[in-house]
Design an enzyme around this catalytic site. Structure first.
Site, PDB file in Angstrom:
ATOM      1  N   ARG A  91       0.839  -1.197   0.000  1.00  0.00           N
ATOM      2  CA  ARG A  91       0.000   0.000   0.000  1.00  0.00           C
ATOM      3  C   ARG A  91       0.884   1.262   0.000  1.00  0.00           C
ATOM      4  O   ARG A  91       0.584   2.249  -0.644  1.00  0.00           O
ATOM      5  CB  ARG A  91      -0.864  -0.030   1.266  1.00  0.00           C
ATOM      6  CG  ARG A  91      -2.254   0.447   1.033  1.00  0.00           C
ATOM      7  CD  ARG A  91      -3.116   0.285   2.269  1.00  0.00           C
ATOM      8  NE  ARG A  91      -3.934   1.463   2.437  1.00  0.00           N
ATOM      9  CZ  ARG A  91      -3.651   2.433   3.274  1.00  0.00           C
ATOM     10  NH1 ARG A  91      -2.603   2.376   4.042  1.00  0.00           N
ATOM     11  NH2 ARG A  91      -4.454   3.473   3.352  1.00  0.00           N
ATOM     12  N   ASP A 151     -19.124   7.341   2.443  1.00  0.00           N
ATOM     13  CA  ASP A 151     -19.393   6.432   3.568  1.00  0.00           C
ATOM     14  C   ASP A 151     -20.626   6.928   4.340  1.00  0.00           C
ATOM     15  O   ASP A 151     -21.452   6.136   4.781  1.00  0.00           O
ATOM     16  CB  ASP A 151     -18.175   6.388   4.515  1.00  0.00           C
ATOM     17  CG  ASP A 151     -16.877   6.297   3.736  1.00  0.00           C
ATOM     18  OD1 ASP A 151     -16.273   5.232   3.685  1.00  0.00           O
ATOM     19  OD2 ASP A 151     -16.476   7.320   3.127  1.00  0.00           O
ATOM     20  N   ARG A 154     -23.682   6.063   2.453  1.00  0.00           N
ATOM     21  CA  ARG A 154     -23.970   4.635   2.607  1.00  0.00           C
ATOM     22  C   ARG A 154     -24.631   4.392   3.968  1.00  0.00           C
ATOM     23  O   ARG A 154     -25.590   3.639   4.086  1.00  0.00           O
ATOM     24  CB  ARG A 154     -22.670   3.817   2.518  1.00  0.00           C
ATOM     25  CG  ARG A 154     -22.130   3.717   1.102  1.00  0.00           C
ATOM     26  CD  ARG A 154     -20.741   3.086   1.068  1.00  0.00           C
ATOM     27  NE  ARG A 154     -20.278   2.875  -0.299  1.00  0.00           N
ATOM     28  CZ  ARG A 154     -19.005   2.817  -0.660  1.00  0.00           C
ATOM     29  NH1 ARG A 154     -18.042   2.955   0.239  1.00  0.00           N
ATOM     30  NH2 ARG A 154     -18.677   2.616  -1.924  1.00  0.00           N
ATOM     31  N   HIS A 178     -10.963   7.819   5.469  1.00  0.00           N
ATOM     32  CA  HIS A 178     -11.796   7.082   4.507  1.00  0.00           C
ATOM     33  C   HIS A 178     -11.083   5.749   4.334  1.00  0.00           C
ATOM     34  O   HIS A 178     -10.191   5.603   3.512  1.00  0.00           O
ATOM     35  CB  HIS A 178     -11.892   7.849   3.174  1.00  0.00           C
ATOM     36  CG  HIS A 178     -12.486   7.025   2.059  1.00  0.00           C
ATOM     37  ND1 HIS A 178     -13.758   6.549   2.088  1.00  0.00           N
ATOM     38  CD2 HIS A 178     -11.962   6.586   0.899  1.00  0.00           C
ATOM     39  CE1 HIS A 178     -13.995   5.853   0.989  1.00  0.00           C
ATOM     40  NE2 HIS A 178     -12.915   5.857   0.256  1.00  0.00           N
TER      41      HIS A 178
HETATM   42  P1  NAD Z   1      -9.083   4.353 -13.423  1.00  0.00           P
HETATM   43  O1  NAD Z   1      -7.862   3.518 -13.546  1.00  0.00           O
HETATM   44  O2  NAD Z   1     -10.322   3.947 -14.157  1.00  0.00           O
HETATM   45  O3  NAD Z   1      -8.742   5.862 -13.855  1.00  0.00           O
HETATM   46  C1  NAD Z   1      -7.566   6.508 -13.491  1.00  0.00           C
HETATM   47  C2  NAD Z   1      -7.268   7.524 -14.555  1.00  0.00           C
HETATM   48  O4  NAD Z   1      -6.143   8.296 -14.132  1.00  0.00           O
HETATM   49  C3  NAD Z   1      -6.899   6.891 -15.921  1.00  0.00           C
HETATM   50  O5  NAD Z   1      -7.703   7.440 -16.945  1.00  0.00           O
HETATM   51  C4  NAD Z   1      -5.427   7.255 -16.087  1.00  0.00           C
HETATM   52  O6  NAD Z   1      -5.045   7.437 -17.445  1.00  0.00           O
HETATM   53  C5  NAD Z   1      -5.355   8.553 -15.285  1.00  0.00           C
HETATM   54  N1  NAD Z   1      -3.982   8.915 -14.913  1.00  0.00           N
HETATM   55  C6  NAD Z   1      -3.007   8.092 -14.414  1.00  0.00           C
HETATM   56  N2  NAD Z   1      -1.894   8.796 -14.224  1.00  0.00           N
HETATM   57  C7  NAD Z   1      -2.133  10.065 -14.606  1.00  0.00           C
HETATM   58  C8  NAD Z   1      -1.354  11.244 -14.651  1.00  0.00           C
HETATM   59  N3  NAD Z   1      -0.084  11.251 -14.262  1.00  0.00           N
HETATM   60  N4  NAD Z   1      -1.941  12.381 -15.085  1.00  0.00           N
HETATM   61  C9  NAD Z   1      -3.235  12.388 -15.488  1.00  0.00           C
HETATM   62  N5  NAD Z   1      -4.010  11.300 -15.470  1.00  0.00           N
HETATM   63  C10 NAD Z   1      -3.476  10.153 -15.027  1.00  0.00           C
HETATM   64  O7  NAD Z   1      -9.387   4.462 -11.862  1.00  0.00           O
HETATM   65  P2  NAD Z   1     -10.788   4.872 -11.181  1.00  0.00           P
HETATM   66  O8  NAD Z   1     -11.599   3.654 -10.926  1.00  0.00           O
HETATM   67  O9  NAD Z   1     -11.366   6.003 -11.946  1.00  0.00           O
HETATM   68  O10 NAD Z   1     -10.285   5.388  -9.753  1.00  0.00           O
HETATM   69  C11 NAD Z   1      -9.578   6.598  -9.631  1.00  0.00           C
HETATM   70  C12 NAD Z   1      -9.213   6.864  -8.174  1.00  0.00           C
HETATM   71  O11 NAD Z   1     -10.402   7.084  -7.406  1.00  0.00           O
HETATM   72  C13 NAD Z   1      -8.508   5.675  -7.495  1.00  0.00           C
HETATM   73  O12 NAD Z   1      -7.447   6.163  -6.701  1.00  0.00           O
HETATM   74  C14 NAD Z   1      -9.596   5.068  -6.629  1.00  0.00           C
HETATM   75  O13 NAD Z   1      -9.075   4.362  -5.529  1.00  0.00           O
HETATM   76  C15 NAD Z   1     -10.319   6.335  -6.208  1.00  0.00           C
HETATM   77  N6  NAD Z   1     -11.648   6.148  -5.602  1.00  0.00           N
HETATM   78  C16 NAD Z   1     -11.940   6.938  -4.541  1.00  0.00           C
HETATM   79  C17 NAD Z   1     -13.149   6.813  -3.880  1.00  0.00           C
HETATM   80  C18 NAD Z   1     -13.433   7.704  -2.689  1.00  0.00           C
HETATM   81  O14 NAD Z   1     -14.395   7.496  -1.947  1.00  0.00           O
HETATM   82  N7  NAD Z   1     -12.629   8.721  -2.485  1.00  0.00           N
HETATM   83  C19 NAD Z   1     -14.088   5.866  -4.325  1.00  0.00           C
HETATM   84  C20 NAD Z   1     -13.776   5.090  -5.426  1.00  0.00           C
HETATM   85  C21 NAD Z   1     -12.524   5.215  -6.061  1.00  0.00           C
END
Ligand code: NAD
Length: 316
Positions: A91, A151, A154, A178
């Site tokens: 992680r 959360d 939910r 979170h």
């Molecule tokens: P994903 O892989 O579908 O999308 C990530 C995007 O980031 C991709 O399009 C990728 O090309 C882009 N990316 C990567 N490096 C980059 C850079 N240097 N500059 C610009 N763009 C870049 O992932 P996802 O499912 O959309 O999830 C995105 C994030 O959201 C993850 O970290 C996930 O854990 C988080 N998330 C947070 C919550 C929350 O409650 N906060 C909930 C769900 C997911």
């Protein structure tokens, strides 16, 4: 007639980013949205796809794939960019890689002259929000993370079902990280203005008991794991949570949402970003609401903040 242009720059057009963009379009929250991604082709395709739905949208919106310079006049820069965990990666290593990703984003955003509000969703969201604050040098009240907003949604959904009441009349929060150390301060949970703990033992149409409430908070904590197991990722709920936060900012609503905010002595904590109820308006975080937690809840919140500080220090 004066028409203000509400502009959002979205960085990261993956599942979360595009669920947010889709909700933004369907709820007509802004007038202009620029999509930015390291994968430019993907951003272009997403812009095309969304534009093809404009004829059915509630109002017009300018949507295009752009560059960091386009952040200059944005009101909000929303970040959902991130890299996925590699097999065998810890992680902490993932966190280090995402910190590098953020460096490649925040520097050009600030260089564009952007002077608005940052909203971060990338996980671990409390740490990534703190990194955004460090790298941008912005006032922490203008840097917020989605924190425990999802959360909390939910929790209200599940409590509404359990109490057979409209979740909109359920006032209860998930606070802290979170993640695994988040928790529900039950002393502060209300159905309308009645403390939910007072319902325990009351015989009504349904008997409410603390064990059931604890089970509900466990379900909230495990929700993301269960969704990921079933469909690899979560995105609709978070997209809608981000849309709700954006609405509160652009509409200067002064709404209470559990975003990730820098604590400056509230709840006895400082130098940490954690999910707490905050009043959100056009300035970002207008203020942190300090709930009257019990001693036990304060100790649990302190533990959650310690976990967050440890993770943050791990990447220094
Ligand atoms: P994903 O892989 O579908 O999308 C990530 C995007 O980031 C991709 O399009 C990728 O090309 C882009 N990316 C990567 N490096 C980059 C850079 N240097 N500059 C610009 N763009 C870049 O992932 P996802 O499912 O959309 O999830 C995105 C994030 O959201 C993850 O970290 C996930 O854990 C988080 N998330 C947070 C919550 C929350 O409650 N906060 C909930 C769900 C997911």
């Amino acid at each position: 007639m004066r028409v203000d242009k509400r502009k959002v720059a979205l960085i990261g057009t993956g599942m979360v980013g595009m669920s947010y963009a889709y909700a933004m379009l369907n709820q007509s929250v802004c007038d202009e949205m620029v999509l930015i991604d390291v994968n430019k082709k993907r951003a272009e395709g997403e812009a095309m796809d969304l534009n093809h739905g404009l004829a059915f949208a509630p109002s017009n919106m300018k949507i295009f794939a752009g560059e960091y310079e386009d952040c200059e006049d944005a009101d909000i820069v929303v970040i959902c960019a991130g890299v996925a965990q590699k097999e065998g990666e810890t992680r902490l290593d993932l966190l280090k890689r995402n910190a590098e990703v953020f460096r490649s984003i925040i520097d050009p955003v600030t260089a564009s002259g952007f002077n608005g509000i940052f909203l971060v969703a990338t996980n671990p969201v409390d740490i990534m929000t703190r990194i955004t604050c460090d790298l941008s040098g912005f006032n922490p009240r203008r840097v917020l993370g989605t924190g425990t907003t999802l959360d909390t949604a939910r929790l209200r959904y599940l409590l509404g079902g359990y109490l057979k009441a409209d979740p909109r009349n359920v006032h209860a929060y998930v606070i802290g990280e979170h993640g695994d150390s988040e928790f529900v301060p039950w002393s502060q949970a209300m159905l309308a203005t009645k403390p939910i703990s007072d319902l325990c033992g009351e015989v009504g149409t349904r008997k409410v008991c603390q064990e059931d409430l604890d089970q509900i908070s466990e379900e909230v904590r495990g929700a993301a794991y269960r969704i990921i197991e079933a469909k690899q990722a979560t995105y609709y709920g978070i997209g809608m949570a981000m849309t709700r936060i954006t609405k509160a900012i652009l509409g200067d609503e002064h709404s209470v949402l559990t975003v990730s905010a820098m604590l400056k002595g509230e709840y006895g904590q400082s130098n940490v970003f954690a999910g707490v109820p905050c009043i959100i308006n056009k300035n970002g975080i207008q203020s942190v609401l300090t709930l009257s937690l019990t001693e036990q809840e304060l100790a649990r919140f302190a533990d959650s903040c310690d976990t967050l500080r440890e993770s943050y220090e791990g990447i220094l």
